[in-house]
Design an enzyme around this catalytic site. Structure first.
Site, mmCIF file in Angstrom:
data_model
loop_
_atom_site.group_PDB
_atom_site.id
_atom_site.type_symbol
_atom_site.label_atom_id
_atom_site.label_comp_id
_atom_site.label_asym_id
_atom_site.label_seq_id
_atom_site.Cartn_x
_atom_site.Cartn_y
_atom_site.Cartn_z
ATOM 1 N N LYS A 67 0.693 -1.412 -0.096
ATOM 2 C CA LYS A 67 0.273 -0.011 -0.114
ATOM 3 C C LYS A 67 0.800 1.504 0.325
ATOM 4 O O LYS A 67 0.426 2.527 -1.094
ATOM 5 C CB LYS A 67 -1.002 0.261 1.198
ATOM 6 N N HIS A 119 -19.926 10.974 3.710
ATOM 7 C CA HIS A 119 -20.423 10.059 4.408
ATOM 8 C C HIS A 119 -22.114 9.467 4.242
ATOM 9 O O HIS A 119 -22.531 10.666 4.570
ATOM 10 C CB HIS A 119 -19.858 9.534 6.160
HETATM 11 C C1 GRF Z 1 -22.132 7.394 -2.261
HETATM 12 O O1 GRF Z 1 -22.749 7.545 -1.059
HETATM 13 C C2 GRF Z 1 -21.134 7.865 -1.013
HETATM 14 O O2 GRF Z 1 -21.473 9.250 0.444
HETATM 15 C C3 GRF Z 1 -20.410 7.099 -0.084
HETATM 16 O O3 GRF Z 1 -19.983 6.411 -1.208
HETATM 17 C C4 GRF Z 1 -21.481 6.259 -3.048
HETATM 18 C C5 GRF Z 1 -20.579 6.549 -3.667
HETATM 19 O O4 GRF Z 1 -21.699 7.073 -4.668
HETATM 20 N N1 GRF Z 1 -18.765 7.465 0.372
HETATM 21 P P1 GRF Z 1 -21.207 7.600 -5.576
HETATM 22 O O5 GRF Z 1 -20.226 6.683 -6.781
HETATM 23 O O6 GRF Z 1 -20.764 8.047 -5.745
HETATM 24 O O7 GRF Z 1 -22.491 7.423 -6.623
#
Ligand code: GRF
Length: 184
Positions: free
Chosen positions: A59, A103
């Protein structure tokens, strides 16, 4: 100050799409070469890069490649938008205080990879969306902005999820405007 912004996304990229339509971005990076977000970037004519952790010896080496890319573009803000990896110490140290994440829950409620499902299963009457600075924990960094999203009686998991995503599509641009991102 005009910020040079990079977005990191692993999958669908709907948040990337919303951000990219409103703000000037330097590039999008995906840690999945087949991710749909890369097709969105192509359609929007935004530079994209992709390589995978498994292509590196560890990583640290993977994150060093990311740092080289970020440095080359003089990036001063990294927006995680569905980037499904923990930011490791190598990248965190190099870009300390310059990484934000979205989030799909009202932190500190329901951290982790299944914020929507966990809130649904817990039977909450409301959940939310949070944008926070990234630190070494999982969804534990300082909160920048949050919004509440109700769960309605008639909700299915799909309608609940859609309403949370809609809230995301408003919150990310609001925060970027507050942080001084350059609009298109
Ligand atoms: C979103 O719900 C974000 O909050 C979470 O992952 C999802 C990503 O969705 N961390 P997208 O790829 O932007 O459609």
């Amino acid at each position: 100050m005009t910020k040079k912004i990079a977005v990191f996304a692993s999958g669908n990229g709907s948040n990337f799409q919303v951000i990219a339509e409103q703000f000037k971005l330097a590039f999008v990076f995906s840690d999945k070469r087949q991710a749909h977000v890369l097709k969105r970037a192509g359609a929007l004519k935004i530079d994209s890069y992709s390589f995978e952790l498994q292509e590196f010896k560890n990583k640290k080496a993977y994150e060093e490649a990311l740092i080289a890319l970020l440095d080359q573009h003089n990036i001063d803000l990294i927006c995680l938008a569905g980037y499904m990896k923990i930011i490791g110490p190598t990248l965190l140290e190099a870009y300390q205080g310059k990484i934000i994440n979205i989030h799909p829950a009202y932190l500190p409620e329901f951290p982790g990879a299944h914020g929507i499902e966990d809130a649904w299963k817990a039977g909450v009457t409301e959940t939310g969306v949070t944008i926070h600075w990234v630190n070494s924990g999982v969804d534990t960094g300082k909160i920048i902005k949050q919004v509440r999203v109700p769960r309605l009686k008639e909700d299915t998991i799909d309608s609940f999820e859609n309403r949370i995503h809609e809230a995301e599509y408003h919150l990310y641009p609001e925060v970027l405007r507050d942080l001084g991102a350059e609009e298109k």
